[in-house]
Motif scaffolding. Structure first.
Motif, PDB file in Angstrom:
ATOM      1  N   SER A  59       9.900   0.870   4.696  1.00  0.00           N
ATOM      2  CA  SER A  59       9.147   0.837   3.444  1.00  0.00           C
ATOM      3  C   SER A  59      10.027   0.232   2.367  1.00  0.00           C
ATOM      4  O   SER A  59      11.207  -0.039   2.585  1.00  0.00           O
ATOM      5  N   GLU A  60       9.421   0.056   1.221  1.00  0.00           N
ATOM      6  CA  GLU A  60      10.159  -0.426   0.054  1.00  0.00           C
ATOM      7  C   GLU A  60      10.072   0.635  -1.025  1.00  0.00           C
ATOM      8  O   GLU A  60       9.037   1.283  -1.181  1.00  0.00           O
ATOM      9  N   GLN A  61      11.156   0.805  -1.752  1.00  0.00           N
ATOM     10  CA  GLN A  61      11.177   1.695  -2.905  1.00  0.00           C
ATOM     11  C   GLN A  61      11.844   0.947  -4.050  1.00  0.00           C
ATOM     12  O   GLN A  61      12.902   0.345  -3.855  1.00  0.00           O
ATOM     13  N   ASP A  62      11.225   0.977  -5.233  1.00  0.00           N
ATOM     14  CA  ASP A  62      11.835   0.327  -6.388  1.00  0.00           C
ATOM     15  C   ASP A  62      13.079   1.084  -6.849  1.00  0.00           C
ATOM     16  O   ASP A  62      14.091   0.504  -7.172  1.00  0.00           O
ATOM     17  N   ILE A 111       0.842  -1.183   0.000  1.00  0.00           N
ATOM     18  CA  ILE A 111       0.000   0.000   0.000  1.00  0.00           C
ATOM     19  C   ILE A 111       0.885   1.244   0.000  1.00  0.00           C
ATOM     20  O   ILE A 111       2.039   1.200   0.412  1.00  0.00           O
ATOM     21  N   SER A 112       0.319   2.337  -0.467  1.00  0.00           N
ATOM     22  CA  SER A 112       1.065   3.601  -0.537  1.00  0.00           C
ATOM     23  C   SER A 112       1.065   4.283   0.823  1.00  0.00           C
ATOM     24  O   SER A 112       0.330   3.897   1.739  1.00  0.00           O
ATOM     25  N   MET A 113       1.879   5.322   0.928  1.00  0.00           N
ATOM     26  CA  MET A 113       1.922   6.079   2.177  1.00  0.00           C
ATOM     27  C   MET A 113       0.570   6.706   2.481  1.00  0.00           C
ATOM     28  O   MET A 113       0.114   6.699   3.630  1.00  0.00           O
ATOM     29  N   LYS A 115      11.236   7.299  -5.799  1.00  0.00           N
ATOM     30  CA  LYS A 115       9.923   6.728  -6.121  1.00  0.00           C
ATOM     31  C   LYS A 115       9.114   6.640  -4.837  1.00  0.00           C
ATOM     32  O   LYS A 115       9.647   6.683  -3.734  1.00  0.00           O
ATOM     33  N   SER A 116       7.820   6.478  -4.989  1.00  0.00           N
ATOM     34  CA  SER A 116       6.956   6.447  -3.810  1.00  0.00           C
ATOM     35  C   SER A 116       7.237   5.214  -2.956  1.00  0.00           C
ATOM     36  O   SER A 116       7.636   4.164  -3.450  1.00  0.00           O
ATOM     37  N   HIS A 117       7.018   5.390  -1.676  1.00  0.00           N
ATOM     38  CA  HIS A 117       7.227   4.312  -0.714  1.00  0.00           C
ATOM     39  C   HIS A 117       6.033   3.365  -0.746  1.00  0.00           C
ATOM     40  O   HIS A 117       4.902   3.802  -0.895  1.00  0.00           O
ATOM     41  N   LYS A 118       6.304   2.087  -0.571  1.00  0.00           N
ATOM     42  CA  LYS A 118       5.263   1.068  -0.476  1.00  0.00           C
ATOM     43  C   LYS A 118       5.443   0.340   0.846  1.00  0.00           C
ATOM     44  O   LYS A 118       6.564   0.087   1.288  1.00  0.00           O
ATOM     45  N   TYR A 119       4.315  -0.026   1.461  1.00  0.00           N
ATOM     46  CA  TYR A 119       4.328  -0.635   2.778  1.00  0.00           C
ATOM     47  C   TYR A 119       3.580  -1.959   2.750  1.00  0.00           C
ATOM     48  O   TYR A 119       2.621  -2.119   2.004  1.00  0.00           O
ATOM     49  N   THR A 120       3.998  -2.883   3.616  1.00  0.00           N
ATOM     50  CA  THR A 120       3.355  -4.193   3.698  1.00  0.00           C
ATOM     51  C   THR A 120       2.200  -4.144   4.700  1.00  0.00           C
ATOM     52  O   THR A 120       2.058  -3.185   5.477  1.00  0.00           O
TER      53      THR A 120
END
Length: 148
Positions: free
Chosen positions: A46-49, A19-21, A53-58
């Motif tokens: 978070s994860e960033q490709d 999910i996004s921030m 780039k936008s952060h993604k969270y589990t």
């Protein structure tokens, strides 16, 4: 196990869901600036490709953020809230293991419109299985049935 059940398990147990921030902020009812601060402090990740780039969270990060916020709302300082959340994180991991081990299948009951969730056989009665009958919020029943 049906293919859709397997995909659900992969999404939930293997943490494929990201999910996004802004989604994390909305779901946990915390501001994006709080999330960024907690991430800088190393409390969450978070994860960033790629860079910038936008952060993604589990899903587990959502559980962490929700736990931290809960303890902050209870009056604890941020370091103590993080510590308490980590102590309770074992429950979230146990729930994840429960889903991974016990969610065997789900199906729609065409007669009643309920969703039937097969949670597997009983250890002390292997000819029986536990089925959750979900008819909406507040309307979940557990029942035993002969194994199919």
């Amino acid at each position: 196990m049906s293919p859709i059940t397997e995909e659900f398990r992969k999404m939930f147990v293997h943490e494929k869901l990201r999910i996004s921030m802004s989604e994390l902020s909305q779901a946990a009812n915390v501001s994006p600036s709080q999330i960024r601060y907690w991430e800088r402090k190393g409390y969450i990740a978070s994860e960033q490709d790629q860079q910038n780039k936008s952060h993604k969270y589990t899903l587990m990060t959502l559980v962490q953020v929700t736990g931290i916020k809960y303890f902050l709302d209870e009056g604890f300082t941020l370091p103590v809230a993080v510590k308490k959340q980590k102590e309770h994180q074992v429950m979230a991991k146990s729930f994840k293991h429960f889903i991974g081990d016990r969610l065997l299948d789900f199906e729609n009951d065409e007669k009643t419109g309920a969703t039937l969730i097969n949670l597997g056989k009983l250890d002390d009665a292997p000819d029986k299985e536990v089925v959750a009958i979900v008819q909406g919020p507040g309307h979940v029943k557990l029942t035993l049935r002969n194994r199919q």
